[in-house]
Write a protein that holds these residues in place. Structure first.
Motif, PDB file in Angstrom:
ATOM      1  N   GLY A   1       0.809  -1.204   0.000  1.00 38.29           N
ATOM      2  CA  GLY A   1       0.000   0.000   0.000  1.00 38.29           C
ATOM      3  C   GLY A   1       0.848   1.263   0.000  1.00 38.29           C
ATOM      4  O   GLY A   1       0.518   2.251  -0.661  1.00 38.29           O
TER       5      GLY A   1
ATOM      6  N   CYS B   1       2.243   1.683  -3.554  1.00 31.24           N
ATOM      7  CA  CYS B   1       1.191   2.094  -4.482  1.00 31.24           C
ATOM      8  C   CYS B   1       0.789   3.544  -4.264  1.00 31.24           C
ATOM      9  O   CYS B   1       0.672   4.329  -5.219  1.00 31.24           O
ATOM     10  CB  CYS B   1      -0.022   1.180  -4.324  1.00 31.24           C
ATOM     11  SG  CYS B   1       0.209  -0.506  -4.940  1.00 31.24           S
ATOM     12  N   ASN B   2       0.563   3.922  -3.023  1.00 31.20           N
ATOM     13  CA  ASN B   2       0.131   5.292  -2.742  1.00 31.20           C
ATOM     14  C   ASN B   2       1.190   6.310  -3.128  1.00 31.20           C
ATOM     15  O   ASN B   2       0.883   7.364  -3.698  1.00 31.20           O
ATOM     16  CB  ASN B   2      -0.220   5.431  -1.261  1.00 31.20           C
ATOM     17  CG  ASN B   2      -1.563   4.822  -0.918  1.00 31.20           C
ATOM     18  OD1 ASN B   2      -2.406   4.605  -1.781  1.00 31.20           O
ATOM     19  ND2 ASN B   2      -1.785   4.532   0.363  1.00 31.20           N
TER      20      ASN B   2
ATOM     21  N   ARG C   1       1.437   6.611  -7.050  1.00 29.51           N
ATOM     22  CA  ARG C   1       0.272   7.275  -7.626  1.00 29.51           C
ATOM     23  C   ARG C   1       0.277   8.758  -7.267  1.00 29.51           C
ATOM     24  O   ARG C   1      -0.059   9.611  -8.108  1.00 29.51           O
ATOM     25  CB  ARG C   1      -1.022   6.615  -7.154  1.00 29.51           C
ATOM     26  CG  ARG C   1      -1.201   5.221  -7.708  1.00 29.51           C
ATOM     27  CD  ARG C   1      -2.618   4.710  -7.582  1.00 29.51           C
ATOM     28  NE  ARG C   1      -3.480   5.245  -8.619  1.00 29.51           N
ATOM     29  CZ  ARG C   1      -4.611   4.653  -9.015  1.00 29.51           C
ATOM     30  NH1 ARG C   1      -5.000   3.528  -8.439  1.00 29.51           N
ATOM     31  NH2 ARG C   1      -5.354   5.174  -9.947  1.00 29.51           N
TER      32      ARG C   1
ATOM     33  N   CYS D   1      -3.015   0.650  -9.839  1.00 26.78           N
ATOM     34  CA  CYS D   1      -2.437   0.094  -8.619  1.00 26.78           C
ATOM     35  C   CYS D   1      -2.996  -1.300  -8.363  1.00 26.78           C
ATOM     36  O   CYS D   1      -4.210  -1.493  -8.360  1.00 26.78           O
ATOM     37  CB  CYS D   1      -2.758   1.031  -7.453  1.00 26.78           C
ATOM     38  SG  CYS D   1      -2.539   0.303  -5.820  1.00 26.78           S
TER      39      CYS D   1
ATOM     40  N   LEU E   1      -2.758  -3.892  -5.409  1.00 26.08           N
ATOM     41  CA  LEU E   1      -2.349  -4.003  -4.011  1.00 26.08           C
ATOM     42  C   LEU E   1      -1.980  -5.445  -3.689  1.00 26.08           C
ATOM     43  O   LEU E   1      -2.804  -6.362  -3.838  1.00 26.08           O
ATOM     44  CB  LEU E   1      -3.472  -3.535  -3.100  1.00 26.08           C
ATOM     45  CG  LEU E   1      -3.225  -3.612  -1.599  1.00 26.08           C
ATOM     46  CD1 LEU E   1      -2.049  -2.715  -1.191  1.00 26.08           C
ATOM     47  CD2 LEU E   1      -4.490  -3.226  -0.826  1.00 26.08           C
TER      48      LEU E   1
ATOM     49  N   GLY F   1       1.191   0.225   4.853  1.00 29.26           N
ATOM     50  CA  GLY F   1       0.187   0.983   4.122  1.00 29.26           C
ATOM     51  C   GLY F   1      -0.964   0.182   3.557  1.00 29.26           C
ATOM     52  O   GLY F   1      -1.772   0.731   2.796  1.00 29.26           O
ATOM     53  N   TYR F   2      -1.059  -1.096   3.929  1.00 28.77           N
ATOM     54  CA  TYR F   2      -2.115  -1.929   3.323  1.00 28.77           C
ATOM     55  C   TYR F   2      -3.503  -1.318   3.545  1.00 28.77           C
ATOM     56  O   TYR F   2      -4.278  -1.143   2.593  1.00 28.77           O
ATOM     57  CB  TYR F   2      -2.064  -3.351   3.896  1.00 28.77           C
ATOM     58  CG  TYR F   2      -3.076  -4.284   3.258  1.00 28.77           C
ATOM     59  CD1 TYR F   2      -2.737  -5.044   2.149  1.00 28.77           C
ATOM     60  CD2 TYR F   2      -4.380  -4.392   3.763  1.00 28.77           C
ATOM     61  CE1 TYR F   2      -3.668  -5.890   1.547  1.00 28.77           C
ATOM     62  CE2 TYR F   2      -5.310  -5.232   3.171  1.00 28.77           C
ATOM     63  CZ  TYR F   2      -4.948  -5.975   2.065  1.00 28.77           C
ATOM     64  OH  TYR F   2      -5.874  -6.808   1.475  1.00 28.77           O
TER      65      TYR F   2
ATOM     66  N   ARG G   1      -4.318   1.652   4.283  1.00 32.64           N
ATOM     67  CA  ARG G   1      -4.459   3.026   3.794  1.00 32.64           C
ATOM     68  C   ARG G   1      -4.524   3.106   2.276  1.00 32.64           C
ATOM     69  O   ARG G   1      -4.704   4.192   1.725  1.00 32.64           O
ATOM     70  CB  ARG G   1      -3.304   3.889   4.315  1.00 32.64           C
ATOM     71  CG  ARG G   1      -3.329   4.090   5.820  1.00 32.64           C
ATOM     72  CD  ARG G   1      -2.317   5.132   6.267  1.00 32.64           C
ATOM     73  NE  ARG G   1      -0.955   4.744   5.972  1.00 32.64           N
ATOM     74  CZ  ARG G   1      -0.222   3.937   6.744  1.00 32.64           C
ATOM     75  NH1 ARG G   1      -0.743   3.421   7.849  1.00 32.64           N
ATOM     76  NH2 ARG G   1       1.029   3.644   6.421  1.00 32.64           N
ATOM     77  N   CYS G   2      -4.368   1.971   1.611  1.00 30.64           N
ATOM     78  CA  CYS G   2      -4.468   1.958   0.152  1.00 30.64           C
ATOM     79  C   CYS G   2      -5.882   1.549  -0.231  1.00 30.64           C
ATOM     80  O   CYS G   2      -6.226   0.361  -0.275  1.00 30.64           O
ATOM     81  CB  CYS G   2      -3.450   0.987  -0.444  1.00 30.64           C
ATOM     82  SG  CYS G   2      -3.421   1.015  -2.256  1.00 30.64           S
TER      83      CYS G   2
ATOM     84  N   TRP H   1      -7.132   1.151  -4.905  1.00 30.28           N
ATOM     85  CA  TRP H   1      -6.568   0.108  -5.751  1.00 30.28           C
ATOM     86  C   TRP H   1      -7.500  -0.198  -6.923  1.00 30.28           C
ATOM     87  O   TRP H   1      -8.718  -0.022  -6.843  1.00 30.28           O
ATOM     88  CB  TRP H   1      -6.302  -1.158  -4.942  1.00 30.28           C
ATOM     89  CG  TRP H   1      -7.431  -1.628  -4.078  1.00 30.28           C
ATOM     90  CD1 TRP H   1      -7.620  -1.353  -2.751  1.00 30.28           C
ATOM     91  CD2 TRP H   1      -8.550  -2.446  -4.474  1.00 30.28           C
ATOM     92  NE1 TRP H   1      -8.775  -1.951  -2.293  1.00 30.28           N
ATOM     93  CE2 TRP H   1      -9.367  -2.631  -3.321  1.00 30.28           C
ATOM     94  CE3 TRP H   1      -8.934  -3.040  -5.663  1.00 30.28           C
ATOM     95  CZ2 TRP H   1     -10.538  -3.378  -3.347  1.00 30.28           C
ATOM     96  CZ3 TRP H   1     -10.115  -3.795  -5.698  1.00 30.28           C
ATOM     97  CH2 TRP H   1     -10.885  -3.953  -4.547  1.00 30.28           C
TER      98      TRP H   1
ATOM     99  N   ARG I   1      -6.894  -5.919  -6.160  1.00 26.09           N
ATOM    100  CA  ARG I   1      -6.412  -6.286  -4.833  1.00 26.09           C
ATOM    101  C   ARG I   1      -6.187  -7.797  -4.794  1.00 26.09           C
ATOM    102  O   ARG I   1      -7.093  -8.582  -5.087  1.00 26.09           O
ATOM    103  CB  ARG I   1      -7.419  -5.876  -3.753  1.00 26.09           C
ATOM    104  CG  ARG I   1      -7.026  -6.307  -2.345  1.00 26.09           C
ATOM    105  CD  ARG I   1      -8.009  -5.787  -1.301  1.00 26.09           C
ATOM    106  NE  ARG I   1      -9.389  -6.141  -1.589  1.00 26.09           N
ATOM    107  CZ  ARG I   1      -9.932  -7.343  -1.364  1.00 26.09           C
ATOM    108  NH1 ARG I   1      -9.197  -8.337  -0.857  1.00 26.09           N
ATOM    109  NH2 ARG I   1     -11.202  -7.568  -1.655  1.00 26.09           N
TER     110      ARG I   1
END
Length: 212
Positions: A144, A147-148, A151, A159, A161, A169-170, A172-173, A176, A179
């Motif tokens: 996450g 990815c965040n 982006r 993205c 995930l 960050g899982y 908080r992402c 996506w 997933r």
């Protein structure tokens, strides 16, 4: 439109395409590869077999993506060029993504440094291969946090995930496009999970599947 059920796998399982489709799967994630890889890359023949079964294909790129030594501007440019060429020979349609894998729980400095540089190299390679304008989108598969960051820096348009919930960050992402999970999709002859034949996935409408 409801989320789509998918799977990603390291090998060509197009011989199982009918069983995969009958299990309710909508897309299969498959990899373009560096020539030295011992895994066979996604090809037009495989993509056509999956398409004929009514499945969509999602393209990824993977090469030593769990080691930070793989990530630099030079590596991104070289691997981005290779992925782009393979996408063209596979007849991947324009305006679809190639997801570049970042397959480890890297820390913020590593993401903002060599991994960000790598994706800048990919972007420059895509523009060079497209003579100033890439026909393909750049996606990222990773934590996450990865990815965040990418982006937010406009380094990735899509993205994927990773399914490792303990990676940074899982939770908080939330934006996506795909997933990953480790669910059993009940496909005869194939086993799920990290030590099996495939991982399961959930895709939103923006996930970027294609047929040939």
């Amino acid at each position: 439109m409801p989320d789509l059920i998918g799977m990603d796998c390291a090998k060509d399982y197009s011989d199982f395409a009918g069983a995969i489709k009958q299990a309710g799967v909508g897309f299969v994630g498959r990899y373009y590869r560096w020539p030295a890889s011992h895994y066979a890359p996604l090809t037009y023949r495989e993509a056509a077999a999956l398409t004929d079964a009514g499945l969509c294909v999602v393209a990824l790129w993977e090469w030593i993506s769990n080691e930070i030594s793989n990530f630099s501007y030079h590596d991104g440019f070289a691997q981005g060029s290779c992925a782009y060429r393979q996408a063209m020979t596979t007849h991947q349609p324009a305006a679809t993504p190639i997801y570049f894998t970042v397959d480890n729980d890297f820390d913020p400095d590593q993401i903002a440094g060599p991994i960000n540089d790598y994706f800048q190299g990919v972007a420059d390679a895509f523009r060079a291969m497209g003579r100033g304008r890439s026909v393909y989108m750049i996606g990222v598969y990773g934590s996450g946090l990865t990815c965040n960051w990418l982006r937010n820096q406009n380094m990735a348009e899509r993205c994927w995930l990773a399914g490792s919930r303990g990676w940074a960050g899982y939770d908080r992402c939330t934006n996506w496009d795909i997933r990953q999970a480790f669910d059993d999709l009940n496909i005869p002859g194939l086993a799920p999970g990290a030590e099996g034949d495939y991982d399961s996935d959930v895709g939103r409408p923006s996930y970027g599947g294609f047929q040939v």
